[in-house]
Motif scaffolding. Structure first.
Motif, PDB file in Angstrom:
ATOM      1  N   UNK A 120       0.936  -1.136  -0.079  1.00  0.00           N
ATOM      2  CA  UNK A 120      -0.024   0.042  -0.145  1.00  0.00           C
ATOM      3  C   UNK A 120       0.894   1.132   0.090  1.00  0.00           C
ATOM      4  N   UNK A 121       0.511   2.243  -0.873  1.00  0.00           N
ATOM      5  CA  UNK A 121       1.025   3.431  -0.871  1.00  0.00           C
ATOM      6  C   UNK A 121       1.059   4.639   0.110  1.00  0.00           C
ATOM      7  N   UNK A 122      -0.334   4.325   0.770  1.00  0.00           N
ATOM      8  CA  UNK A 122      -0.762   5.557   1.794  1.00  0.00           C
ATOM      9  C   UNK A 122      -1.278   4.599   2.711  1.00  0.00           C
ATOM     10  N   UNK A 123      -1.485   5.017   4.167  1.00  0.00           N
ATOM     11  CA  UNK A 123      -2.148   4.403   5.418  1.00  0.00           C
ATOM     12  C   UNK A 123      -3.488   4.129   5.132  1.00  0.00           C
ATOM     13  N   UNK A 124      -4.306   4.745   4.344  1.00  0.00           N
ATOM     14  CA  UNK A 124      -5.683   4.349   4.212  1.00  0.00           C
ATOM     15  C   UNK A 124      -5.926   4.971   2.822  1.00  0.00           C
ATOM     16  N   UNK A 125      -6.875   4.630   2.047  1.00  0.00           N
ATOM     17  CA  UNK A 125      -7.450   4.867   0.747  1.00  0.00           C
ATOM     18  C   UNK A 125      -7.701   6.486   0.506  1.00  0.00           C
ATOM     19  N   UNK A 126      -8.251   7.045   1.661  1.00  0.00           N
ATOM     20  CA  UNK A 126      -8.428   8.542   1.605  1.00  0.00           C
ATOM     21  C   UNK A 126      -7.451   9.350   2.124  1.00  0.00           C
ATOM     22  N   UNK A 127      -6.281   8.856   2.439  1.00  0.00           N
ATOM     23  CA  UNK A 127      -4.983   9.607   2.729  1.00  0.00           C
ATOM     24  C   UNK A 127      -4.204   9.620   1.462  1.00  0.00           C
ATOM     25  N   UNK A 128      -3.109  10.870   1.639  1.00  0.00           N
ATOM     26  CA  UNK A 128      -2.113  10.980   0.361  1.00  0.00           C
ATOM     27  C   UNK A 128      -1.140   9.986   0.404  1.00  0.00           C
ATOM     28  N   UNK A 129      -0.264   9.683  -0.751  1.00  0.00           N
ATOM     29  CA  UNK A 129       0.609   8.520  -0.618  1.00  0.00           C
ATOM     30  C   UNK A 129       1.932   9.019   0.180  1.00  0.00           C
ATOM     31  N   UNK A 130       2.598   8.114   0.540  1.00  0.00           N
ATOM     32  CA  UNK A 130       3.733   8.465   1.577  1.00  0.00           C
ATOM     33  C   UNK A 130       4.860   9.337   0.758  1.00  0.00           C
ATOM     34  N   UNK A 131       4.955   8.694  -0.579  1.00  0.00           N
ATOM     35  CA  UNK A 131       6.055   9.182  -1.415  1.00  0.00           C
ATOM     36  C   UNK A 131       5.623   9.241  -2.978  1.00  0.00           C
ATOM     37  N   UNK A 132       6.093   9.994  -3.628  1.00  0.00           N
ATOM     38  CA  UNK A 132       5.530   9.969  -5.169  1.00  0.00           C
ATOM     39  C   UNK A 132       7.099  10.062  -5.965  1.00  0.00           C
ATOM     40  N   UNK A 133       7.170   9.817  -7.175  1.00  0.00           N
ATOM     41  CA  UNK A 133       8.507   9.923  -7.915  1.00  0.00           C
ATOM     42  C   UNK A 133       8.896  11.341  -7.916  1.00  0.00           C
ATOM     43  N   UNK A 134      10.051  11.487  -7.690  1.00  0.00           N
ATOM     44  CA  UNK A 134      10.713  13.010  -7.624  1.00  0.00           C
ATOM     45  C   UNK A 134      11.069  13.360  -6.298  1.00  0.00           C
ATOM     46  N   UNK A 135      10.004  12.834  -5.227  1.00  0.00           N
ATOM     47  CA  UNK A 135      10.252  13.519  -3.827  1.00  0.00           C
ATOM     48  C   UNK A 135      11.683  12.919  -3.062  1.00  0.00           C
ATOM     49  N   UNK A 136      11.951  13.846  -2.376  1.00  0.00           N
ATOM     50  CA  UNK A 136      13.285  13.717  -1.598  1.00  0.00           C
ATOM     51  C   UNK A 136      12.823  13.068  -0.326  1.00  0.00           C
ATOM     52  N   UNK A 137      13.697  12.072   0.162  1.00  0.00           N
ATOM     53  CA  UNK A 137      13.330  11.096   1.384  1.00  0.00           C
ATOM     54  C   UNK A 137      14.611  11.128   1.925  1.00  0.00           C
ATOM     55  N   UNK A 138      14.441  11.029   3.575  1.00  0.00           N
ATOM     56  CA  UNK A 138      15.530  10.998   4.617  1.00  0.00           C
ATOM     57  C   UNK A 138      15.593   9.393   5.030  1.00  0.00           C
ATOM     58  N   UNK A 139      16.634   9.001   5.153  1.00  0.00           N
ATOM     59  CA  UNK A 139      16.869   7.683   5.723  1.00  0.00           C
ATOM     60  C   UNK A 139      15.912   7.567   6.820  1.00  0.00           C
ATOM     61  N   UNK A 140      15.077   6.341   6.987  1.00  0.00           N
ATOM     62  CA  UNK A 140      14.267   6.091   7.980  1.00  0.00           C
ATOM     63  C   UNK A 140      12.887   6.734   7.725  1.00  0.00           C
ATOM     64  N   UNK A 141      12.610   7.476   6.611  1.00  0.00           N
ATOM     65  CA  UNK A 141      11.249   7.797   6.344  1.00  0.00           C
ATOM     66  C   UNK A 141      10.374   6.827   5.842  1.00  0.00           C
ATOM     67  N   UNK A 142       9.214   6.961   6.224  1.00  0.00           N
ATOM     68  CA  UNK A 142       8.114   5.603   5.588  1.00  0.00           C
ATOM     69  C   UNK A 142       7.841   5.944   4.305  1.00  0.00           C
ATOM     70  N   UNK A 143       8.263   4.943   3.428  1.00  0.00           N
ATOM     71  CA  UNK A 143       7.824   5.068   1.937  1.00  0.00           C
ATOM     72  C   UNK A 143       6.467   4.328   1.773  1.00  0.00           C
ATOM     73  N   UNK A 144       6.188   3.255   2.314  1.00  0.00           N
ATOM     74  CA  UNK A 144       4.830   2.291   2.050  1.00  0.00           C
ATOM     75  C   UNK A 144       4.590   1.729   3.416  1.00  0.00           C
ATOM     76  N   UNK A 145       3.484   0.798   3.122  1.00  0.00           N
ATOM     77  CA  UNK A 145       2.883  -0.169   4.116  1.00  0.00           C
ATOM     78  C   UNK A 145       2.666  -1.566   3.642  1.00  0.00           C
ATOM     79  N   UNK A 146       3.212  -2.762   3.986  1.00  0.00           N
ATOM     80  CA  UNK A 146       2.919  -3.856   3.616  1.00  0.00           C
ATOM     81  C   UNK A 146       2.201  -4.729   4.526  1.00  0.00           C
ATOM     82  N   UNK A 147       0.857  -5.269   4.279  1.00  0.00           N
ATOM     83  CA  UNK A 147       0.087  -5.697   5.169  1.00  0.00           C
ATOM     84  C   UNK A 147       0.464  -7.203   5.079  1.00  0.00           C
ATOM     85  N   UNK A 148       0.620  -7.922   6.073  1.00  0.00           N
ATOM     86  CA  UNK A 148       0.939  -9.277   6.117  1.00  0.00           C
ATOM     87  C   UNK A 148       0.296  -9.952   7.447  1.00  0.00           C
TER      88      UNK A 148
END
Length: 160
Positions: free
Chosen positions: A94-122
């Motif tokens: 999942x790219x966001x925490x819920x369907x009505x929330x914005x995605x964590x990151x998009x192409x071109x976004x600057x990210x820092x080490x430790x920043x949340x990129x996505x969620x995997x449900x298992x």
């Protein structure tokens, strides 16, 4: 079950990398096996019949999988700065925490080490996947709400 339903199942199996799927609905049993880069689809009535129908289908997955690899090889000269963020588990991406929330990151976004990129449900647990390096998101390699395998590439990050 109609032919288009069976074709959709074949596409889902080839995308997800699952090796075996059995579906039984309304007296029809469909078995899809992914063996040696091809799909064997067995279509048979659930009740005993003298000769069950067998449908062989070649999956389009190898061509689909090969195409993104070719695109990644194009910028091979600059590939030394790219880090691949891979799935640490099997689950649903999942790219966001819920369907009505914005995605964590998009192409071109600057990210820092430790920043949340996505969620995997298992197994009904939501696991946050964090950036391993600081950099810029170059490509998102998995589709939202799609199944992912262990060690499957999720993001391509250009290290800064």
């Amino acid at each position: 079950m109609e032919l288009k339903d069976i074709q959709e199942l074949v596409k889902m199996v080839s995308k997800s990398g699952v090796s075996h799927l059995e579906v039984e609905t309304k007296g029809v049993k469909v078995i899809i096996k992914n063996e040696n880069h091809g799909e064997a689809v067995v279509y048979q009535p659930a009740v005993a019949a003298p000769a069950p129908q067998v449908i062989q289908a070649v999956a389009p997955a190898p061509a689909t999988v090969a195409a993104p690899a070719a695109k990644q090889e194009a910028p091979a000269a600059d590939n030394s700065n790219y880090e691949t963020v891979k799935s640490p588990m099997i689950g649903t991406f999942y790219r966001s925490s819920s369907p009505d929330k914005p995605v964590f990151v998009n192409v071109g976004d600057e990210v820092k080490k430790g920043q949340v990129l996505c969620i995997i449900e298992a197994m009904k647990l939501f696991n946050e996947i964090e950036a391993e390096v600081s950099g810029r998101i170059v490509k998102v390699l998995a589709d939202d709400s799609s199944p992912v395998e262990y060690d499957q590439p999720l993001f391509l990050v250009e290290a800064i």
